[in-house]
Motif scaffolding. Structure first.
Motif, mmCIF file in Angstrom:
data_model
loop_
_atom_site.group_PDB
_atom_site.id
_atom_site.type_symbol
_atom_site.label_atom_id
_atom_site.label_comp_id
_atom_site.label_asym_id
_atom_site.label_seq_id
_atom_site.Cartn_x
_atom_site.Cartn_y
_atom_site.Cartn_z
ATOM 1 N N SER A 1 86.435 74.123 40.587
ATOM 2 C CA SER A 1 85.534 75.045 39.884
ATOM 3 C C SER A 1 84.076 74.773 40.233
ATOM 4 O O SER A 1 83.295 75.709 40.456
ATOM 5 N N VAL A 2 83.705 73.504 40.292
ATOM 6 C CA VAL A 2 82.314 73.164 40.619
ATOM 7 C C VAL A 2 81.967 73.619 42.035
ATOM 8 O O VAL A 2 80.865 74.131 42.286
ATOM 9 N N TRP A 3 82.891 73.449 42.965
ATOM 10 C CA TRP A 3 82.652 73.891 44.336
ATOM 11 C C TRP A 3 82.468 75.408 44.397
ATOM 12 O O TRP A 3 81.617 75.916 45.122
ATOM 13 N N GLU A 4 83.272 76.132 43.628
ATOM 14 C CA GLU A 4 83.129 77.587 43.559
ATOM 15 C C GLU A 4 81.765 77.959 42.981
ATOM 16 O O GLU A 4 81.087 78.863 43.488
ATOM 17 N N MET A 5 81.361 77.281 41.923
ATOM 18 C CA MET A 5 80.078 77.579 41.290
ATOM 19 C C MET A 5 78.921 77.331 42.255
ATOM 20 O O MET A 5 77.994 78.143 42.355
ATOM 21 N N PHE A 6 78.998 76.232 42.982
ATOM 22 C CA PHE A 6 77.911 75.887 43.902
ATOM 23 C C PHE A 6 77.801 76.886 45.057
ATOM 24 O O PHE A 6 76.719 77.415 45.337
ATOM 25 N N LEU A 7 78.925 77.159 45.741
ATOM 26 C CA LEU A 7 78.869 78.063 46.885
ATOM 27 C C LEU A 7 78.564 79.494 46.462
ATOM 28 O O LEU A 7 77.881 80.230 47.184
ATOM 29 N N GLY A 8 79.058 79.901 45.287
ATOM 30 C CA GLY A 8 78.739 81.235 44.797
ATOM 31 C C GLY A 8 77.255 81.391 44.538
ATOM 32 O O GLY A 8 76.633 82.398 44.926
ATOM 33 N N ALA A 9 76.654 80.389 43.891
ATOM 34 C CA ALA A 9 75.219 80.439 43.612
ATOM 35 C C ALA A 9 74.406 80.382 44.898
ATOM 36 O O ALA A 9 73.439 81.126 45.081
ATOM 37 N N PHE A 10 74.801 79.512 45.810
ATOM 38 C CA PHE A 10 74.081 79.402 47.077
ATOM 39 C C PHE A 10 74.145 80.708 47.858
ATOM 40 O O PHE A 10 73.132 81.188 48.393
ATOM 41 N N LEU B 1 76.864 90.622 47.662
ATOM 42 C CA LEU B 1 77.551 90.248 48.901
ATOM 43 C C LEU B 1 77.570 88.734 49.076
ATOM 44 O O LEU B 1 78.621 88.133 49.360
ATOM 45 N N GLY B 2 76.417 88.102 48.891
ATOM 46 C CA GLY B 2 76.343 86.653 49.061
ATOM 47 C C GLY B 2 77.183 85.900 48.049
ATOM 48 O O GLY B 2 77.853 84.911 48.385
ATOM 49 N N THR B 3 77.169 86.362 46.795
ATOM 50 C CA THR B 3 77.972 85.702 45.759
ATOM 51 C C THR B 3 79.452 85.811 46.073
ATOM 52 O O THR B 3 80.206 84.832 45.960
ATOM 53 N N ALA B 4 79.897 87.013 46.469
ATOM 54 C CA ALA B 4 81.315 87.219 46.795
ATOM 55 C C ALA B 4 81.731 86.353 47.972
ATOM 56 O O ALA B 4 82.800 85.732 47.961
ATOM 57 N N TRP B 5 80.907 86.294 49.003
ATOM 58 C CA TRP B 5 81.243 85.469 50.165
ATOM 59 C C TRP B 5 81.224 83.986 49.820
ATOM 60 O O TRP B 5 82.032 83.214 50.343
ATOM 61 N N GLY B 6 80.302 83.567 48.964
ATOM 62 C CA GLY B 6 80.271 82.167 48.557
ATOM 63 C C GLY B 6 81.522 81.764 47.793
ATOM 64 O O GLY B 6 82.140 80.726 48.062
ATOM 65 N N LEU B 7 81.929 82.611 46.841
ATOM 66 C CA LEU B 7 83.140 82.331 46.066
ATOM 67 C C LEU B 7 84.376 82.344 46.958
ATOM 68 O O LEU B 7 85.304 81.558 46.765
ATOM 69 N N THR B 8 84.390 83.245 47.939
ATOM 70 C CA THR B 8 85.537 83.335 48.844
ATOM 71 C C THR B 8 85.573 82.143 49.804
ATOM 72 O O THR B 8 86.637 81.586 50.068
ATOM 73 N N ALA B 9 84.410 81.763 50.326
ATOM 74 C CA ALA B 9 84.355 80.632 51.266
ATOM 75 C C ALA B 9 84.808 79.338 50.610
ATOM 76 O O ALA B 9 85.384 78.463 51.271
ATOM 77 N N ALA B 10 84.571 79.200 49.312
ATOM 78 C CA ALA B 10 85.008 77.989 48.603
ATOM 79 C C ALA B 10 86.521 77.853 48.639
ATOM 80 O O ALA B 10 87.053 76.737 48.625
#
Length: 586
Positions: free
Chosen positions: A370-379, A432-441
């Motif tokens: 969950s933390v990894w998802e939160m970080f990459l989504g925010a980034f 777009l960035g949030t979706a890609w961040g959550l997906t990349a995690a």
């Protein structure tokens, strides 16, 4: 030599007219004159089986004074020889009780000393005395007890953990390729002829691999020739365990009209094990368990360090005529059926300490995910919004796009009283960035659909901005007093559409509703409690006209939104949905 193994010798020349029996003191075959002592070390004793590609013999090792298994390749086509050599390479590098031991010099090419006879490729490996799981089904025509299947699944996952950690995929897991040691009852994986080495960070496709398909067990991506990874072994392992649970051929569990695979009603099985096996059967590899650790934790049992499995039975009636490159059980031995149940029962008893440790590990992994998802989504959200802000405000391209968009959308949506349409583009970039961040995690069992997730992220965030502009009176931007209920609804719609595009493995609508309600509720609560800076909400929806200094508040909003989305996804995926499954909601 030992008197038991020296009664007779077998010639390994496939064209020998009288290969057996040969006198034990012979160095050359009486029938064809071929060498009988191989590498001056091995004497072939008995033909165990013969398949399309190889003959299997027991051999006596003069050096170790033990019986071993000799596999002699009959078909020397390039692809067959490649499989044989890679089997030797894989087994020589692995050291685990669940994998037959092969010494470094156990693969060799032998010349039998005959004219016009090709050299024979040979592989000597540890002999596993015992029965295969396919033979276990002979004693459980109605299916094996769940306790035994849980035990076998746990041990098989442990063997796969060793293989996968070395970058090796077995590719041919099935009941006939899993054996139980006669003396200990430990599970052993055999027939590594289809095993393949993965390069670091890659998956294997049929283009760079010899094609291998086992009907009923191979996963869809392996059949289609697409890239495969460790998840392919999990699929085959699940089909294997379902075959053992039901006692029914897998093709007979397929609906003749719809093709649906129905097996639950054919087995007496607990919901948690059935759910795990169904997830391992997912058509989409990303929806299967990602590691063997997850399978172990889902099984909810950890063997005690002092555990010693009970010896497994050996079936004296097991046929060997259709041997397909696997080891077969030593014949003529038997043991009581009671030991089969004791094996599973003993292995399933865990200590309180082990159970607590499993719970702690599960919670820790869920938190890290969950933390990894939160970080990459925010980034991702902040990064794309920042790039969008610079392009739209500081480049000629941005000005042209802004002018065109203002003209087009002003005609399409004349009721929306705004001249700052570029703000919608910035919200779309953040989505777009949030979706890609959550997906990349890659967490929460996603399918990692970057295109679909990106489109839904753009649409959701743009729609959220548009709803705000269409429904909020102009007076709001003067009074700086936002409508809390409206803000919650707009935020909920924004994140709900994004979550629906992530490709979660199941309960998509439930996940979306939980994230929408949680994110909107928290954000609305912060506004009503006056915990946000004055004018924060106003600046969010009008930051392109406020100057550089106010740019940071919208960026903070996008980061906060992504963090809340990742948090509530974790709550929904690891807490709410498992509880729903426990109550039977599929």
């Amino acid at each position: 030599m030992h008197s038991f193994v020296a009664e007779s010798i077998h010639c390994i020349n496939p064209n020998c007219p009288a290969p057996y029996p040969q006198p034990r003191d012979n160095n050359f075959c009486n029938g064809c004159g071929a060498k009988l002592r191989l590498k001056n070390r091995y004497f072939p004793l008995q033909l165990l089986g013969s398949g399309g590609f190889a003959n299997i013999y027991t051999v006596w090792d003069l050096q170790s004074k033990t019986e071993k298994v000799l596999k002699v390749l009959l078909d020397t086509k390039p692809k067959v020889l490649q499989l044989f050599q890679q089997e030797a390479d894989v087994l020589q590098r692995l050291d685990h009780p669940g994998i037959p031991k092969v010494e470094q010099d156990s693969y060799f090419v032998i010349n039998l000393g005959l004219d016009l006879h090709p050299d024979l490729h040979c592989l000597v490996m540890e002999k596993i005395n015992g029965s295969t799981l396919e033979q276990m089904l002979m004693d459980h025509a109605q299916g094996c007890p769940e306790m035994l299947v849980r035990d076998w699944l746990y041990q098989a996952a442990e063997i796969l953990q060793v293989l996968h950690s070395c970058g090796v995929i077995h590719r041919d897991i099935k009941p006939s390729n899993l054996m139980l040691r006669q003396t200990t009852g430990e599970l052993v994986a055999i027939d590594f002829g289809g095993a393949k080495q993965l390069s670091v960070g890659s998956e294997l496709s049929q283009e760079d691999s010899t094609r291998l398909i086992t009907p009923g067990y191979s996963p869809p991506e392996q059949i289609a020739g697409a890239a495969i990874g460790p998840a392919a072994d999990f699929y085959a392992l699940s089909r294997t365990m379902i075959h053992l649970l039901t006692g029914i051929e897998l093709k007979d569990l397929q609906h003749p009209v719809t093709g649906e695979f129905r097996w639950r009603e054919q087995a007496v099985v607990s919901h948690d094990l059935a759910d795990l096996l169904d997830e391992m059967l997912s058509v989409v590899p990303q929806q299967r368990p990602t590691t063997t650790i997850e399978i172990h934790l889902r099984l909810g049992m950890t063997p005690s360090p002092s555990y010693q499995p009970t010896p497994a039975p050996v079936f004296s009636s097991a046929p060997v005529s259709s041997f397909q490159g696997n080891q077969v059980a030593a014949l003529g031995l038997s043991s009581p059926k009671l030991t089969q149940s004791v094996t599973g029962l003993t292995h399933s008893i865990t200590s309180v300490k082990d159970s607590l440790l499993a719970v702690v590990i599960t919670i820790a992994l869920a938190c890290l995910d969950s933390v990894w998802e939160m970080f990459l989504g925010a980034f991702g959200g902040v990064f794309c919004a920042t790039v969008g802000f610079m392009v739209l405000n500081w480049t000629s391209v941005g000005k042209k796009v802004t002018n065109w968009l203002s003209g087009e959308l002003s005609m399409i949506l004349p009721s929306v009283q705004t001249t700052m349409w570029q703000e919608m583009l910035l919200f779309g970039a953040a989505g777009l960035g949030t979706a890609w961040g959550l997906t990349a995690a890659g967490g929460f069992g996603q399918q990692r659909r970057f295109l679909v997730a990106g489109i839904m992220g753009i649409f959701g965030y743009s729609l959220g901005w548009l709803m705000w502009q269409a429904t909020v009176p102009t007076l709001l931007f003067v009074s700086n007093v936002p409508d809390q209920g409206l803000l919650i609804w707009i935020t909920a719609v924004t994140v709900m559409l994004l979550v629906l595009g992530l490709g979660l493995p199941s309960h998509n609508l439930i996940h979306a509703l939980v994230v929408a309600a949680g994110t909107g509720g928290v954000f609305g609560g912060l506004v009503s409690s006056h915990l946000l800076p004055p004018g924060f909400v106003v600046n969010i929806f009008s930051f392109s006209r406020t100057g550089k200094l106010d740019f940071y508040q919208p960026m903070a909003f996008f980061a906060m939104l992504a963090i809340l989305e990742g948090f509530w996804l974790g709550v929904s995926y690891y807490l709410l949905v498992p509880v729903m499954r426990w109550f039977g909601w599929r």
